[in-house]
Design a protein around this motif. Structure first.
Motif, PDB file in Angstrom:
ATOM      1  N   PRO A 107       0.821  -1.211   0.000  1.00  0.00           N
ATOM      2  CA  PRO A 107       0.000   0.000   0.000  1.00  0.00           C
ATOM      3  C   PRO A 107       0.859   1.268   0.000  1.00  0.00           C
ATOM      4  N   GLY A 108       0.457   2.233  -0.798  1.00  0.00           N
ATOM      5  CA  GLY A 108       1.168   3.498  -0.841  1.00  0.00           C
ATOM      6  C   GLY A 108       2.384   3.518  -1.735  1.00  0.00           C
ATOM      7  N   LYS A 109       2.683   2.398  -2.412  1.00  0.00           N
ATOM      8  CA  LYS A 109       3.888   2.324  -3.239  1.00  0.00           C
ATOM      9  C   LYS A 109       3.664   2.797  -4.665  1.00  0.00           C
ATOM     10  N   VAL A 110       2.431   3.158  -5.016  1.00  0.00           N
ATOM     11  CA  VAL A 110       2.175   3.786  -6.312  1.00  0.00           C
ATOM     12  C   VAL A 110       1.175   4.908  -6.091  1.00  0.00           C
ATOM     13  N   ASN A 111       1.405   6.029  -6.769  1.00  0.00           N
ATOM     14  CA  ASN A 111       0.544   7.185  -6.641  1.00  0.00           C
ATOM     15  C   ASN A 111       0.383   7.870  -7.992  1.00  0.00           C
ATOM     16  N   VAL A 112      -0.707   8.603  -8.140  1.00  0.00           N
ATOM     17  CA  VAL A 112      -0.972   9.390  -9.333  1.00  0.00           C
ATOM     18  C   VAL A 112      -1.187  10.833  -8.889  1.00  0.00           C
ATOM     19  N   ARG A 113      -0.500  11.774  -9.536  1.00  0.00           N
ATOM     20  CA  ARG A 113      -0.558  13.154  -9.090  1.00  0.00           C
ATOM     21  C   ARG A 113      -0.144  14.103 -10.200  1.00  0.00           C
ATOM     22  N   LYS A 114      -0.216  15.402  -9.891  1.00  0.00           N
ATOM     23  CA  LYS A 114       0.370  16.461 -10.696  1.00  0.00           C
ATOM     24  C   LYS A 114       1.465  17.141  -9.881  1.00  0.00           C
ATOM     25  N   GLY A 115       2.443  17.709 -10.566  1.00  0.00           N
ATOM     26  CA  GLY A 115       3.453  18.507  -9.893  1.00  0.00           C
ATOM     27  C   GLY A 115       4.532  17.708  -9.196  1.00  0.00           C
ATOM     28  N   SER A 116       5.560  18.419  -8.750  1.00  0.00           N
ATOM     29  CA  SER A 116       6.718  17.810  -8.100  1.00  0.00           C
ATOM     30  C   SER A 116       6.787  18.195  -6.627  1.00  0.00           C
ATOM     31  N   VAL A 117       7.285  17.268  -5.830  1.00  0.00           N
ATOM     32  CA  VAL A 117       7.531  17.523  -4.406  1.00  0.00           C
ATOM     33  C   VAL A 117       8.912  16.970  -4.075  1.00  0.00           C
ATOM     34  N   THR A 118       9.767  17.784  -3.525  1.00  0.00           N
ATOM     35  CA  THR A 118      11.134  17.369  -3.205  1.00  0.00           C
ATOM     36  C   THR A 118      11.142  16.131  -2.325  1.00  0.00           C
TER      37      THR A 118
END
Length: 282
Positions: A107-118
């Motif tokens: 769980p939590g090992k794949v995500n879908v998003r926009k933008g970058s986070v350091t």
């Protein structure tokens, strides 16, 4: 349409000849480059239209795309996009929008998003749309499987002319390629090919983790022979993240498709690409 030029990676003439003498049909080739996408995702395959939209009328062409954006969902497939992997507050308009089985290693090992986070994920260069990534936050190894088994079994019900097809083309936009990322291709549970970030960066002269350069943010195209047909691929990372977008597959029974070359005909392909002789790991 503006093309993003890339160089070809194929087998050496000597290796192709040896394979031909042995009667092998193993002829997967890898090339880099595609076209500028008009939907804001920057790079996509030149096998489809630049807007990444495939209408019902276009389905019979035998190419399909997963963009992780609800706006480019294919109408003929289930109308309810899968938002299970969306990142709260960073995934407006995002979803797994095609009938693919997406399974992370935990769980939590794949995500879908926009933008970058350091130290979390970096959007592929100039990609302002949704993208997917697998992560283990820098410890151990994690992966995500994208499985086409059910898709291949059901495609004949949507497009009868494509019934019984296998996948002989796959393209994807690989963002900020890292040496600790690998794409693996499986036929059920048998590994048939792998493409490592180390090999790609060595061939293109890119820098691991570079979030801007076209040498490290690459559209990758792989043409598979029948003997290397896969139904599942895995994105593996042993670092912070492995990012990707615009996954395009092509089926072998699409109109105008030329059968994969076998025997001595492979020699011609090897000679055309002589000079790019590094073979990806198998």
């Amino acid at each position: 349409m503006k093309n993003i030029l890339g160089k070809s990676k194929v087998f050496s003439a000597g290796l192709v000849l040896a394979m031909a003498m042995a009667g092998s049909a193993s002829a997967a080739t890898v090339t880099f480059g595609g076209q500028i996408a008009t939907d804001g995702s920057y790079k996509t395959s030149n096998k489809i239209t630049a807007d990444n939209i495939i209408t019902n009328a276009q389905l019979a062409n035998g190419y399909f795309v997963e963009t992780f954006d609800q706006a480019t969902a294919i109408p003929a497939f289930p109308p309810t996009p899968n938002t299970d992997f969306n990142v709260p507050g960073a995934s407006s308009g995002c979803a797994v929008n095609s009938p693919l089985a997406v399974t992370p290693s935990a769980p939590g090992k794949v995500n879908v998003r926009k933008g970058s986070v350091t130290n979390v994920a970096a959007a592929p260069a100039h990609d302002t749309t949704c993208y997917a990534y697998t992560t283990n936050n820098g410890s151990g190894t994690s992966y995500v499987d994208i499985d086409y088994t059910a898709f291949l079994a059901s495609i004949g019900g949507t497009v009868p002319s494509l019934a019984g097809s296998y996948i002989n083309y796959l393209g994807f936009y690989w963002g900020s390629v890292d040496t600790y990322n690998t794409f693996e291709f499986y036929s059920d549970n048998v590994l048939v090919k792998s493409v490592s970030g180390t090999d790609l960066l060595a061939d293109l002269g890119g820098t691991s983790g570079d979030q801007v350069s076209d040498k490290s943010n690459v559209y990758v195209n792989i043409d598979f022979s029948a003997g290397e047909a896969f139904n599942r691929f895995r994105v593996v990372t042993s670092g912070i993240a492995g990012e990707f977008d615009n996954i395009v597959v092509g089926l072998d029974k699409r109109p105008g498709q030329v059968p994969a070359p076998t025997g001595l005909a492979l020699l011609g392909l090897g000679l055309i690409g002589l000079g790019f002789t590094r073979r990806f790991k198998k």
